[in-house]
Design an enzyme around this catalytic site. Structure first.
Site, PDB file in Angstrom:
ATOM      1  N   SER A  79       0.822  -1.218   0.000  1.00  0.00           N
ATOM      2  CA  SER A  79       0.000   0.000   0.000  1.00  0.00           C
ATOM      3  C   SER A  79       0.848   1.257   0.000  1.00  0.00           C
ATOM      4  CB  SER A  79      -0.870   0.036   1.266  1.00  0.00           C
ATOM      5  OG  SER A  79      -1.598  -1.147   1.414  1.00  0.00           O
TER       6      SER A  79
ATOM      7  N   HIS B 249      -6.855  -0.226   6.882  1.00  0.00           N
ATOM      8  CA  HIS B 249      -6.378  -1.599   7.070  1.00  0.00           C
ATOM      9  C   HIS B 249      -6.255  -1.966   8.541  1.00  0.00           C
ATOM     10  CE1 HIS B 249      -5.943  -2.409   2.845  1.00  0.00           C
ATOM     11  NE2 HIS B 249      -5.150  -1.363   2.667  1.00  0.00           N
TER      12      HIS B 249
END
Lengths: 439, 439, 439, 439
Positions: free
Chosen positions: A300, A377
């Site tokens: 990410s 997340h």
């Protein structure tokens, strides 16, 4: 009951006259729309709801922005619960706390626009029209904060309708119809799909793409999709993952699934929890299809990181962090992509330390983790596993994330406790490696 | 927010201890179920909602009736809105009437079990489980009126989920899978399907059957179905319609569609408006497929009519109607199926007059038309077109409806105004022919 | 080439005139059909084959039996290869044995009706029409042996078109459309399906039914189906298998698949090898789906056995077999279903011995095993495993098979060698148990 | 019968020994393949045909070119009909002309490899393997003319299997799976598809694409596809049709369908008539879907035209045509794309005259129209309607077709007679306009 509702809602309108609305917008159409809405909520709506709902949508779609704004303002001003009604229902209930009075109380506090939206859903392609209507509404909300309460009702109803239990997961691959694939190209905003060859590579056998669909939106409208790379070991660089020249691997022989991109296709569904469910479902499905997979992790970006470094450098608190930030700013200005390996090496540790500080310790005013990707997340119960220097060397990667990419690890066994610790105590679960960067 | 919700809801439980619940039911399982529900509403539910929801359903299904009743009682006692909270949110909103406070008020008045039910929906086959859970609940409600308020929440949520906009209409014919056809046999309660030959005749080309389906319940679960006969002119006798020996007609050449049976397949969806939409959709579809069709009408029974005649005969008011009822009662006792044609003729006019009185003028305490079939079709905007003597000569037809069958006519042009007159003014729209029976 | 073909075929017709055909049949239609066939084989057929082929079928279907017979006779008389043409092509090829001359020879020996049938296939539902045409043809062949050669061409072409490679296997269960299930009821001729409850039991989870389909005949037309019972150990009685009261077993826990019925649905495909492939495919599929299955066997009737006993009893050869047959005949006459257990016991051994003699040693004039069921399964490579007394106690079972049922075992490992031994040497492979009955 | 066949075929092999084959190819594999083929044709093939057929294909695919050539040569040398057998069957039939002897004669003249190919079809994906095998064969045939006879058998069998009656027509549009669309890009050889935007434009609502599919090849394998533009009036320029900037038209409002490209996707099906049927089916379907369409025409290139002009210029016959050709050659050399409009005007008439001469009057040695595109469309019954100067100004268009494009008109009413005149008398039907160019 409905008759009562219609009268109470539209009473004020009646008084002022629909003329007023017309004068306000300079157009007769919002008045007509409101009048149709009145019919839809009345006995007429019960008798010929589908036709009326269709007319409501057509009238709405013909409005210009002024007209639409007037309509949403009407929903806010005239279709919210009336405190007097709530108070009298509440008094009644306190006096006689029975089912009937409780029901009356619940009803009195429910915004009447909720029932209106439900009835608007009856028309053919009603959900499409409502989702698209909310795109308009979200646009207005930015400047007209009073409409937030209207948007809440849309969002709550959508959350109920787009409940996980109603969604279907489907794999998207090279056998998927082209008009769907085209949407992937259009909505991929993390790592842009440059052309059909790029897309094809992302759908080869060592790559996966999954999307949620909702039956009422149909097979042409994915809601959200996630892209996965099946590789060996935690990927640390996204350019490598997207390299067209790379050999196509054997999904049966690798040990790691890397979630490298997740994107919404429906701006009208903003704020509806979909990504969380999508990732976990895909983890579960991949686990069962490919038992060779041992690790499930993201790769990410860290959007906002460079901005934060600069803010830190210019801050007034004279901390060791600030000094590190100042030096790093200078290095970032010197740094040119692909060059000066000695500078590259120098930058690695300070950048990683700054990043760990940014992701783990930097909170917003409301006390939440500042970085939105981390918040998403970690909120899902993932672990902050690793920070990778030179993880994204694209222009965008360097200017936003200072070239760093982060692995958030999804370990099903700990997801629940991680999530609980994060939500309840604001605790960011990270690996030893990341922890050591915080010292 | 959720944390707050969970604590406020489960606080009282905590005090008394789950032990209490166990003692009350003699079983640990309801306590376990309640504890799982608490998890489902908490952060755990956000992290692993699907697995938790599944466990909730499995635990519920393992309960016996005492346990289930205890669970629903819990939902009623502990998950209704708290008047104190509503009051304080209301006060706050009166003080500062902004979006945030309005949202808080709306939330305070919403029963927290609504969110619980929504989360229970996340499990695989969650909707199936919830619909089946409501079958239990409806059973308990009969004796435990306090649970009505819980059932209201189920019904409201189901009404939103089974919104017309989410339903699919499908034709059922002889090419439909046998396990679906079997459900038709099981759920047809108006005119029982005696065997597969009977069923087959009802699906031949001059007969039609349509059903609503919901995507989440899947292709195996019709919600409601309607049976239609395509014939020439208003049918006045149902045995003729169901006659297996009858020649199969040409649907392109007849002028009338007779809706002779409509049945729900999902007792758990009681009270959700489906039949109204189904009939109107089928009228619209048939109209467009077969332009030769000019009339759309039901052929419906008059359940409760015989009972009403007897009640009238035994009533104290000495009206001409009572005299007619007394005489008719005697004739009905003499009447034997298929016999005594002179008696048959004698009975016709008095029976029709009584029936017109029963359907048009007889109201319940709450002021509604008493006969439920009439109430349904008139409420949909249909017209009471004709009363047919010897319309159903089966044992059931004679003992319940005195052998009468009624045509309710659906004329799309007048449905809206009929419905409005019926709902607003309680006016029963009937044909000149029926009106003349009232004189 | 085609022009040549058309002229050579239709030359003779031209001479005699189509009038002749008309006179012969008393109807103009066969002549018209022949003329259309001529067009179909000519350039017209190349230009508008589909329309012409359709017209050919429509004209054919309008013919009465005389007309159809005249048509097939025409195909035989005028569209067989001409020996003169074959001879001259052969001479030419002998002289110059090159590709061109070989092709000419092959073509000269090919009946021109083959190309006609191929072109008739072009019409919509052409295959349906041709398969149904062959049903007529097979009917005529019984009395008109000259038409055998025409039927050979149909059969050869169908064998090529209905090649195993083109067939799809599908499971039939209770979710199958009713109009297909109805065909099972219609075509089941081994153990009649008495009603839909019987059918339903045969499709429960411990029963299986599979069928072959051909894409051109479509999803509405199964070609052949086989019924299988999943049970423990070799079944010895068919009434037990079909018992509706029987508990439904768990297919994961049994060790044997019993093929108890196989039926053709397409009489027009007579003589095309389908059953052999069907059984073997189902064995393979079941083996892979349910590894718990260890044995695959039939439970088959012995049609013709009682007749053979009586023939043997009345034969002139005074063998021990004849004596056994005479005694058995008497016992069979006395035997009444369900009665006289001592007689039952007495009959067992002699009947089994006679049956073993009948199945293993009794051959037709052409040297083949006489019993058609044995011939089919042994020809497929199965083993004659066991003969069961009182295996079928229905009236049909007793009057045709003397109540015996036979297990033919399919053991994939030995199928090839069994088949080879059977075809090449006429050897019937049987178990030790059956062998001992032959002594 | 099969045993006989196998022995007669493989007898010669047995004598020489399979060793010989091995020595010839230096590889044992062809010998193994031949031996497997022997098994496949024998009883083993009957017992376990599917497994054997699969092994045959796997063995074949593992061969190198020498091995494959040896295999096809074997098919030619050892599996053709034996003239001696044919002669003796013929003699027998002449003696006793009955069905049995006729059947024997037909069988004797049938190459035994036909049955081999049929059995090879039984394996999973057998058709795919055979179609791909023929691609090899066609390659060898170019240099090994003796293999023509083997290819004839493949072609004849494929013609029977890929009979129009077995094909499905499907529309290809932007909703078609990407892996199919990709094949369009790969196989479009008339007007190359340059990228996915180009493709998308060709599938917009005023363009159409249709393909034939065969059930056994499955949904992933189109056989042939045609591209159609729906426009107003006969198109005369292909660049205009393919222009991405062009507005998308309304298919309901135009009068003409232009077939501008037709392409085979299966080189292994060369020589099987597909294009003819495809065009006519699409004409019929478009006519019925869009009654506004009045004209159906191609816009076709004239490959070979420039070569023919040069050949004519260099020929020895001093005709006016030659003089025109000489001058045109010079002009073509001067002509540069997009330039010199006066030259362009000068060239138009001579080029069109030459082209009319080329298409209408120039025949091959065997008397057929020389240009293959003209031969195809005229053979289908189309009319040579118009010759368009500057119809294709691409490099390919100018170097092959001198920039000309031709409209062949499909007028259903005349297709049959046009085709007949063309095939029987070699007559080229052309419009008055084209005729005038021939003067």
């Amino acid at each position: 009951m409905n008759q009562h509702l219609v009268q109470s809602v539209f009473g004020s309108i009646a008084k002022a006259g629909l003329d007023l609305l017309e004068r306000r917008t300079g157009k007769p159409s919002t008045a007509k729309l409101v009048s149709l809405c009145k019919d839809l909520l009345s006995e007429k709506g019960e008798a010929s709801g589908i036709a009326l709902a269709l007319e409501v949508h057509e009238t709405y779609q013909a409005l210009n922005d002024d007209g639409k704004l007037a309509f949403f303002t009407f929903l806010e001003e005239h279709m919210s619960p009336d405190p007097e009604n709530v108070q009298s229902a509440l008094d009644q209930y306190k006096l006689t706390p029975d089912s009937k009075n409780l029901e009356a109380l619940i009803l009195a506090a429910e915004p009447s626009r909720l029932e209106l939206i439900r009835r608007m859903n009856m028309s053919p392609r009603g959900v499409h029209a409502l989702v698209s209507m909310r795109i308009d509404l979200l646009r207005f909300v930015r400047e007209h904060k009073n409409l937030v309460i209207v948007d809440n009702d849309f969002r709550n109803l959508f959350a109920s309708w787009f409940n996980r239990g109603f969604l279907n997961l489907r794999r998207i691959d090279w056998k998927t119809p082209a008009h769907i694939l085209e949407k992937l190209i259009a909505y991929e905003s993390v790592h842009a799909i440059t052309n059909w060859d790029d897309l094809r590579r992302r759908l080869a056998q060592d790559r996966r793409c999954y999307a949620f669909y909702h039956p009422a939106l149909g097979e042409d409208e994915p809601l959200i999709f996630v892209e996965v790379a099946l590789v060996d070991d935690l990927a640390d660089n996204v350019q490598a993952l997207l390299n067209l020249e790379d050999n196509i691997g054997d999904p049966q022989k690798v040990n790691t699934a890397i979630f490298y991109s997740i994107n919404n296709c429906q701006p009208g569904l903003k704020g509806i929890s979909l990504g969380n469910f999508l990732i976990k479902q895909v983890v579960a499905d991949l686990k069962s299809e490919l038992p060779n997979l041992k690790k499930f992790s993201t790769l990410s970006p860290v959007p906002g990181f460079v901005k934060w470094i600069r803010d830190t450098a210019y801050s007034h608190k004279d901390t060791p962090l600030r000094l590190m930030a100042i030096q790093t700013c200078e290095q970032l200005d010197q740094y040119k992509q692909g060059e000066s390996t000695s500078l590259q090496k120098e930058m690695e540790i300070p950048l990683k330390k700054l990043c760990a500080n940014y992701l783990v310790l930097t909170k917003s005013e409301s006390g939440q983790v500042l970085n939105p990707v981390a918040r998403f997340h970690l909120g899902n119960g993932a672990i902050l596993e690793r920070i990778n220097w030179l993880g994204d060397t694209s222009v965008k990667g360097v200017t936003e994330s200072a070239g760093l990419m982060v692995n958030y690890l999804y370990d099903i066994r700990y997801i629940e406790t991680n999530h609980e610790a994060f939500v309840k105590k604001g605790e960011v679960i990270c690996s030893t490696q990341v922890k050591s960067l915080l010292k």
